[in-house]
Design a protein around this motif. Sequence first.
Motif, PDB file in Angstrom:
ATOM      1  N   SER A  13     157.974 168.128 101.257  1.00  9.50           N
ATOM      2  CA  SER A  13     156.265 167.820 102.082  1.00  9.50           C
ATOM      3  C   SER A  13     156.685 168.501 103.285  1.00  9.50           C
ATOM      4  O   SER A  13     157.578 167.861 104.098  1.00  9.50           O
ATOM      5  CB  SER A  13     156.214 166.565 102.160  1.00  9.50           C
ATOM      6  OG  SER A  13     157.534 165.673 102.721  1.00  9.50           O
ATOM      7  N   LEU A  14     156.156 169.509 103.784  1.00 13.91           N
ATOM      8  CA  LEU A  14     156.153 170.249 105.075  1.00 13.91           C
ATOM      9  C   LEU A  14     155.687 169.300 106.072  1.00 13.91           C
ATOM     10  O   LEU A  14     156.202 169.252 107.106  1.00 13.91           O
ATOM     11  CB  LEU A  14     155.667 171.530 104.985  1.00 13.91           C
ATOM     12  CG  LEU A  14     156.319 172.551 104.091  1.00 13.91           C
ATOM     13  CD1 LEU A  14     155.640 173.767 103.959  1.00 13.91           C
ATOM     14  CD2 LEU A  14     157.743 172.730 104.371  1.00 13.91           C
ATOM     15  N   HIS A  15     154.360 168.705 105.997  1.00 11.45           N
ATOM     16  CA  HIS A  15     153.635 167.982 106.770  1.00 11.45           C
ATOM     17  C   HIS A  15     153.641 166.324 106.238  1.00 11.45           C
ATOM     18  O   HIS A  15     152.760 166.401 105.292  1.00 11.45           O
ATOM     19  CB  HIS A  15     152.477 168.479 106.849  1.00 11.45           C
ATOM     20  CG  HIS A  15     152.315 169.983 107.776  1.00 11.45           C
ATOM     21  ND1 HIS A  15     152.935 170.068 108.849  1.00 11.45           N
ATOM     22  CD2 HIS A  15     152.198 170.884 107.158  1.00 11.45           C
ATOM     23  CE1 HIS A  15     152.772 171.481 109.093  1.00 11.45           C
ATOM     24  NE2 HIS A  15     152.478 171.974 108.011  1.00 11.45           N
ATOM     25  N   PRO A  16     154.444 165.820 106.638  1.00 13.92           N
ATOM     26  CA  PRO A  16     154.456 164.219 106.110  1.00 13.92           C
ATOM     27  C   PRO A  16     153.021 163.659 106.399  1.00 13.92           C
ATOM     28  O   PRO A  16     152.377 163.888 107.478  1.00 13.92           O
ATOM     29  CB  PRO A  16     155.528 163.506 106.664  1.00 13.92           C
ATOM     30  CG  PRO A  16     155.904 164.419 107.784  1.00 13.92           C
ATOM     31  CD  PRO A  16     155.486 165.796 107.677  1.00 13.92           C
ATOM     32  N   GLN A  17     152.629 162.993 105.333  1.00 12.59           N
ATOM     33  CA  GLN A  17     151.148 162.215 105.452  1.00 12.59           C
ATOM     34  C   GLN A  17     151.331 160.936 106.127  1.00 12.59           C
ATOM     35  O   GLN A  17     150.922 159.923 105.771  1.00 12.59           O
ATOM     36  CB  GLN A  17     150.897 162.062 104.250  1.00 12.59           C
ATOM     37  CG  GLN A  17     150.602 163.285 103.047  1.00 12.59           C
ATOM     38  CD  GLN A  17     149.618 164.196 103.716  1.00 12.59           C
ATOM     39  OE1 GLN A  17     148.640 163.842 104.346  1.00 12.59           O
ATOM     40  NE2 GLN A  17     149.864 165.378 103.507  1.00 12.59           N
ATOM     41  N   ASP A  18     151.848 160.806 107.435  1.00 17.40           N
ATOM     42  CA  ASP A  18     151.911 159.900 108.282  1.00 17.40           C
ATOM     43  C   ASP A  18     150.626 159.609 108.980  1.00 17.40           C
ATOM     44  O   ASP A  18     149.908 160.535 109.493  1.00 17.40           O
ATOM     45  CB  ASP A  18     153.012 159.684 109.276  1.00 17.40           C
ATOM     46  CG  ASP A  18     154.378 159.790 108.533  1.00 17.40           C
ATOM     47  OD1 ASP A  18     154.625 159.282 107.463  1.00 17.40           O
ATOM     48  OD2 ASP A  18     155.575 160.284 109.061  1.00 17.40           O
ATOM     49  N   ASP A  19     149.935 158.481 109.276  1.00 14.89           N
ATOM     50  CA  ASP A  19     148.985 158.075 109.870  1.00 14.89           C
ATOM     51  C   ASP A  19     149.223 157.983 111.518  1.00 14.89           C
ATOM     52  O   ASP A  19     148.296 157.981 112.254  1.00 14.89           O
ATOM     53  CB  ASP A  19     148.253 156.970 109.461  1.00 14.89           C
ATOM     54  CG  ASP A  19     147.617 156.542 108.133  1.00 14.89           C
ATOM     55  OD1 ASP A  19     147.315 158.076 107.834  1.00 14.89           O
ATOM     56  OD2 ASP A  19     147.570 155.734 107.267  1.00 14.89           O
ATOM     57  N   THR A  20     150.353 157.567 111.784  1.00 14.80           N
ATOM     58  CA  THR A  20     150.635 157.597 113.243  1.00 14.80           C
ATOM     59  C   THR A  20     150.793 159.013 113.852  1.00 14.80           C
ATOM     60  O   THR A  20     151.422 159.974 113.240  1.00 14.80           O
ATOM     61  CB  THR A  20     152.241 157.099 113.480  1.00 14.80           C
ATOM     62  OG1 THR A  20     153.135 157.957 112.761  1.00 14.80           O
ATOM     63  CG2 THR A  20     152.241 155.538 112.777  1.00 14.80           C
ATOM     64  N   PRO A  21     150.247 159.396 114.975  1.00 11.15           N
ATOM     65  CA  PRO A  21     150.234 160.389 115.826  1.00 11.15           C
ATOM     66  C   PRO A  21     151.831 160.712 116.373  1.00 11.15           C
ATOM     67  O   PRO A  21     152.548 160.002 116.704  1.00 11.15           O
ATOM     68  CB  PRO A  21     149.255 160.617 116.809  1.00 11.15           C
ATOM     69  CG  PRO A  21     149.147 158.814 117.013  1.00 11.15           C
ATOM     70  CD  PRO A  21     149.550 158.301 115.796  1.00 11.15           C
ATOM     71  N   PRO A  22     152.263 162.110 116.139  1.00  8.16           N
ATOM     72  CA  PRO A  22     153.338 162.192 116.786  1.00  8.16           C
ATOM     73  C   PRO A  22     153.507 161.982 118.272  1.00  8.16           C
ATOM     74  O   PRO A  22     152.545 162.726 118.972  1.00  8.16           O
ATOM     75  CB  PRO A  22     153.779 163.813 116.305  1.00  8.16           C
ATOM     76  CG  PRO A  22     152.375 164.332 116.033  1.00  8.16           C
ATOM     77  CD  PRO A  22     151.413 163.214 115.664  1.00  8.16           C
TER      78      PRO A  22
END
Length: 84
Positions: A68-77
């Motif tokens: 997973s290159l871009h994790p599916q997190d809902d929190t903004p980096p």
Amino acid sequence: MTRRKKTRSLADKVTIRTGKRKDYRRWRHDNPDQLQSTPRFAAKKRDQRKSQAASKLERQRREATTLSLHPQDDTPPTDSSQDS
């Protein structure tokens, strides 16, 4: 005084040998541009390469792990380097 070893092979003693394997090997080494494979052998090798490539692709698809290159997190980096 040592005596010379007896040999049954005349391959190295004879200078002109026609139709012999050593002659053909030497000619093949000296003339690589005049060599070509038989059509049957070339077709066989082409089919072997195709099947090998297909099995390699299938094996790669089967055994590959997806990253997973871009994790599916809902929190903004949060970028802490721009706080200053």
